[in-house]
Design an enzyme around this catalytic site. Structure first.
Site, short mmCIF file in Angstrom:
data_model
loop_
_atom_site.label_atom_id
_atom_site.label_comp_id
_atom_site.label_asym_id
_atom_site.label_seq_id
_atom_site.Cartn_x
_atom_site.Cartn_y
_atom_site.Cartn_z
N CYS A 1 42.60 -6.97 46.17
CA CYS A 1 41.77 -5.88 45.63
C CYS A 1 40.42 -5.83 46.32
CB CYS A 1 41.52 -6.07 44.14
SG CYS A 1 43.02 -6.20 43.20
N CYS B 1 32.92 -4.14 39.02
CA CYS B 1 32.44 -5.46 39.45
C CYS B 1 31.85 -6.22 38.27
CB CYS B 1 31.38 -5.33 40.53
SG CYS B 1 31.98 -4.57 42.04
#
Lengths: 212, 388
Positions: A36, A107
């Site tokens: 990812c 994130c």
């Protein structure tokens, strides 16, 4: 400069706090995957009496936001009890950083997930669960949704890499639709074991491949 | 030290190009609308036609085969949509490769919506289109094949001559277009030798201005006009011509020096050699045989680190590069070019593109590797994937 990042974020990107590993960690967790492009690993050292997070360290593979959010989450959690640390949200991390571009919110989510998983692992391994619910294939499926099949870039459940899950007398058996020796086989085996073995009633994890 | 290494995106305008353009803005601003125009218009007409001739000669074409557009993107749109719409009675089958630039892929997506069928030919690990598969794909009803001359991300120069021969063996009639936007002025490029029907060009990748491009349309080729508004450009593109741009474009080609490009190539080779020696676990993306690689391109994937952090770190040291990492893209997808070449997500995420120009110096390259070495080491120390 018109970078979409706050000053604080750039500061932490260049000088992240609490970087590294804790060799004798009481718990650890990994979220994300190299496939990812985002991965955070967290290590916890917890005072057994007060349940305070004495030390916390991280390693990160990812973009600037990934590094900075992981850094801020370790700073937020350090010194807190695990109960207090459970209440830390990605919103807190985002606010501390002075905002994040919308495409980088994940994130902050990743870093906070890593913290929560590490705490959960700690509770499983130190008899701190309030309700000791026996592990079922469903519990395992839930955890495996965080393991990414690097060949496909999606989690092993969605990618149908996991064919069958069995739980018997504390042994979890995970059958994969993949041959041993295939690229990433060893990597996946290790990641699955790391995900499942912290569960309180699991004594061993066996990952099986199509060729045994 | 400011180091700009993103010249495959766009380049700095050469002073000589700018000088040639400036007087057009202030002195020769009339419109060359007809043959019987006033004198100022006549002067400008000569400027435009003189520039057209120079550009045509540079690529081995006739002046009346050059259509000016607003840039490479418009040229590609005009070539693909223009041919498909004009010749749809012949068939609705179109062929391209998986590593074409966005203007090609997006124009073809538009045509797919109109009922055209697009076949995407895979490439190998170095980005070369698989010629046998391409040849097999060509059918009687294939109306156009579009294959790029060179890839701007990984530098692969397609063996266009062989590609075209393979297509022609199966179908003499099909139109062949090449996106030559990053080839013009960098590599020898001759439309006669290649026997292409259409080729797209732009000025801003060779120190010319932005906003001007050209489409080579082989004499006798009919296409549907996309921009209506008058009979300019042989009836293929309406609108007021961008005269300063046209003059600048011709000037940019006029001052191309193959010796200078040789020097850029040597600088690029120096950059690669230095990275290879000083930074372990660096994986070259694109052709290993540098004779099949764009002279100014280098693409390296640094293991264990993610490209956006590298780009940001480098940017803070005033070095401009770009990455194929997902974080770098708007769609949060890693580079489709590197993925199509069969590399892993990780390699795409860690890829950094360096694209040089004649304005780069050896000192800049030395500085770049010094900075890069530290950046990669710092990020690897942070990385849970190892590398230390």
């Amino acid at each position: 400069m018109a970078l979409p990042y706050s000053k604080k974020l750039l500061e932490l990107f260049l000088n992240p706090k609490n970087v590294g590993e804790i060799p004798d960690a009481d718990a650890k967790a990994t979220e994300g995957s190299p496939a990812c492009g985002d991965m955070v690993q967290l290590f916890l050292k917890v005072d057994p009496k007060t349940k305070r997070i004495e030390d916390i360290k991280f390693k990160s593979y990812g973009c600037a936001s990934n590094i900075a959010t992981a850094s801020i989450v370790t700073e937020l959690a350090k010194g807190k009890t695990i109960e207090e640390a459970k209440n830390i949200t990605w919103k807190n991390a985002e606010e501390e950083l002075g905002g994040l571009p919308p495409t980088k919110i994940h994130c902050a989510v990743l870093a906070v997930d890593a913290l929560h998983t590490a705490i959960e692992n700690y509770e499983h391994q130190h008899g701190l669960l309030k309700e000791k619910v026996p592990t079922t294939p469903e519990t395992i499926t839930k955890r495996l949704k965080h393991v990414i099949d690097p060949r496909k870039g999606i989690d092993v459940i969605r990618a149908k890499t996991v064919k069958e899950i069995l739980v018997r007398d504390g042994v979890a058996i995970i059958q994969l639709d993949m041959a041993r020796g295939e690229e990433f086989a060893g990597h996946l085996e290790q990641e699955i074991k790391e995900r499942i073995s912290p569960l309180w009633d699991i004594t061993s994890v066996e990952v099986k491949f199509t060729n045994g | 030290m400011k180091v700009y290494l993103d010249n495959a995106s766009t380049t700095r305008v050469d002073q000589r190009v700018l000088d040639a353009m400036l007087h057009v803005f202030t002195q020769n601003y009339a419109l060359p609308t007809s043959e019987f125009i006033h004198t100022p218009g006549q002067v400008v007409k000569d400027l435009v036609e003189g520039s057209r001739k120079k550009i045509a000669e540079f690529i081995g074409a006739e002046a009346n085969e050059i259509v000016f557009t607003s840039g490479g993107t418009e040229s590609i749109n005009l070539a693909l949509k223009g041919i498909a719409l004009e010749h749809s009675a012949r068939g609705k089958h179109i062929i391209t490769s998986t590593v074409e630039a966005r203007p090609v892929l997006d124009s073809l997506k538009f045509l797919e919506k109109l009922g055209f069928q697009v076949e995407y030919i895979p490439v190998n690990r170095e980005g070369f289109v698989e010629i046998e598969k391409l040849q097999e794909a060509v059918r009687k009803d294939t109306i156009i094949v579009s294959i790029q001359t060179v890839n701007d991300e990984v530098g692969t120069i397609q063996p266009l001559k062989e590609v075209i021969k393979a297509i022609r063996e199966r179908n003499q009639e099909t139109f062949i277009h090449t996106d030559a936007t990053y080839a013009l002025g960098w590599l020898p490029f001759n439309v006669k030798e290649l026997e292409v029907d259409l080729a797209s060009f732009t000025a801003h990748k060779i120190h010319g201005p932005k906003g001007i491009g050209a489409l080579f349309v082989k004499s006798g080729t009919k296409l549907t006009k996309l921009i209506d508004g008058g009979y300019a450009e042989f009836g293929m593109r309406g609108g007021t011509p961008n005269v300063p741009g046209i003059v600048g474009f011709a000037k940019a080609l006029e001052i191309i020096s193959w010796n200078e490009i040789e020097r850029v190539k040597e600088l690029r080779n120096y950059l690669y050699e230095k990275i290879k020696v000083e930074i372990p676990d660096s994986v070259l993306m694109g052709p290993a045989d540098f004779s099949k690689r764009h002279p100014a391109n280098l693409n390296i994937s640094f293991k264990y680190v993610e490209g956006e952090s590298v780009v940001l770190y480098m940017d803070m040291k005033e070095i401009s590069v770009i990455s194929g990492s997902a974080c770098f893209s708007r769609g949060l997808e890693p580079s489709y070019v590197i993925m199509a070449m069969g590399h892993s997500h990780e390699e795409a995420h860690g890829s950094i593109r360096f694209s040089l120009s004649k304005f780069n110096t050896e000192e800049e390259i030395t500085y770049t590797v010094d900075v890069l070495k530290n950046v990669i080491r710092t990020l690897r120390e942070l990385s849970p994937l190892g590398g230390n």
